[in-house]
Design an enzyme around this catalytic site. Structure first.
Site, mmCIF file in Angstrom:
data_model
loop_
_atom_site.group_PDB
_atom_site.id
_atom_site.type_symbol
_atom_site.label_atom_id
_atom_site.label_comp_id
_atom_site.label_asym_id
_atom_site.label_seq_id
_atom_site.Cartn_x
_atom_site.Cartn_y
_atom_site.Cartn_z
ATOM 1 N N ASP A 44 3.778 -1.262 -2.092
ATOM 2 C CA ASP A 44 3.613 -0.081 -2.938
ATOM 3 C C ASP A 44 3.385 1.183 -2.120
ATOM 4 O O ASP A 44 3.939 2.239 -2.421
ATOM 5 C CB ASP A 44 2.437 -0.270 -3.888
ATOM 6 C CG ASP A 44 2.714 -1.323 -4.956
ATOM 7 O OD1 ASP A 44 3.895 -1.660 -5.168
ATOM 8 O OD2 ASP A 44 1.755 -1.799 -5.564
ATOM 9 N N GLY A 45 2.565 1.077 -1.077
ATOM 10 C CA GLY A 45 2.297 2.240 -0.231
ATOM 11 C C GLY A 45 3.563 2.770 0.413
ATOM 12 O O GLY A 45 3.782 3.980 0.479
ATOM 13 N N ASN A 116 0.763 8.893 -7.172
ATOM 14 C CA ASN A 116 -0.091 7.769 -7.544
ATOM 15 C C ASN A 116 -1.575 8.103 -7.433
ATOM 16 O O ASN A 116 -2.370 7.636 -8.221
ATOM 17 C CB ASN A 116 0.233 6.557 -6.657
ATOM 18 C CG ASN A 116 -0.461 5.302 -7.095
ATOM 19 O OD1 ASN A 116 -0.391 4.921 -8.253
ATOM 20 N ND2 ASN A 116 -1.156 4.658 -6.175
ATOM 21 N N GLU A 117 -1.912 8.910 -6.459
ATOM 22 C CA GLU A 117 -3.311 9.218 -6.242
ATOM 23 C C GLU A 117 -3.434 10.470 -5.390
ATOM 24 O O GLU A 117 -2.472 10.915 -4.773
ATOM 25 C CB GLU A 117 -4.020 8.062 -5.530
ATOM 26 C CG GLU A 117 -3.510 7.815 -4.120
ATOM 27 C CD GLU A 117 -4.124 6.571 -3.481
ATOM 28 O OE1 GLU A 117 -4.834 5.836 -4.167
ATOM 29 O OE2 GLU A 117 -3.875 6.357 -2.298
#
Length: 143
Positions: A44-45, A116-117
């Site tokens: 995901d990263g 995402n963040e």
């Protein structure tokens, strides 16, 4: 005749690199700068990193990710079989990045996309005070 140009983007991790070697002979891959679509191998990263790079280059394209990382909730399962069919049958969705606006204590302002963040790094021991606003509505006055 399908003239879609595909790029293969793989994380530097050994599992992603091994998978990339298996995929290389299947499709006539092109550099990401020349591609219409991409297959991303990693976690995901790495997927989020790849999407940020596309935003920075202003070269947004459809991406089909295959999980070769730890969690992989953004990714499809990795396997070599029927790749073309799986991509054709994949359900498309759009990722709309949020716009993060930051003002530092010295008054400098930054606007960046947040997919995402958002992470903030403090370099002092002073308390950080954050206000969270989404679409013009203050969600948290002070954190």
């Amino acid at each position: 005749m399908n003239t879609t140009k595909w790029a293969l983007v793989a994380s530097p991790t050994p599992p992603a690199q091994e998978a990339a070697e298996k995929l290389k002979p299947i499709i006539d891959w092109v550099p990401v700068e020349e591609a219409d679509q991409a297959v991303v191998l990693g976690g995901d990263g790495f997927m989020l990193q790849t999407l940020h790079q596309m935003l920075n280059r202003r070269n947004i394209m459809p991406v089909y990710g295959m999980n070769l990382g730890t969690v992989g909730f953004l990714m499809n399962n990795w396997h070599l079989d029927d790749l073309s069919e799986r991509i054709t049958n994949a359900r498309a969705f759009k990722v709309k990045p949020l716009k993060m606006e930051v003002e530092t204590i010295s008054g400098a302002s930054f606007t960046l996309p947040a997919i995402n963040e958002v992470s903030l790094l403090r370099e002092t021991r002073q308390t950080a005070k954050l206000e969270i606003e989404i679409n013009g509505r203050i969600m948290m006055e002070e954190l």
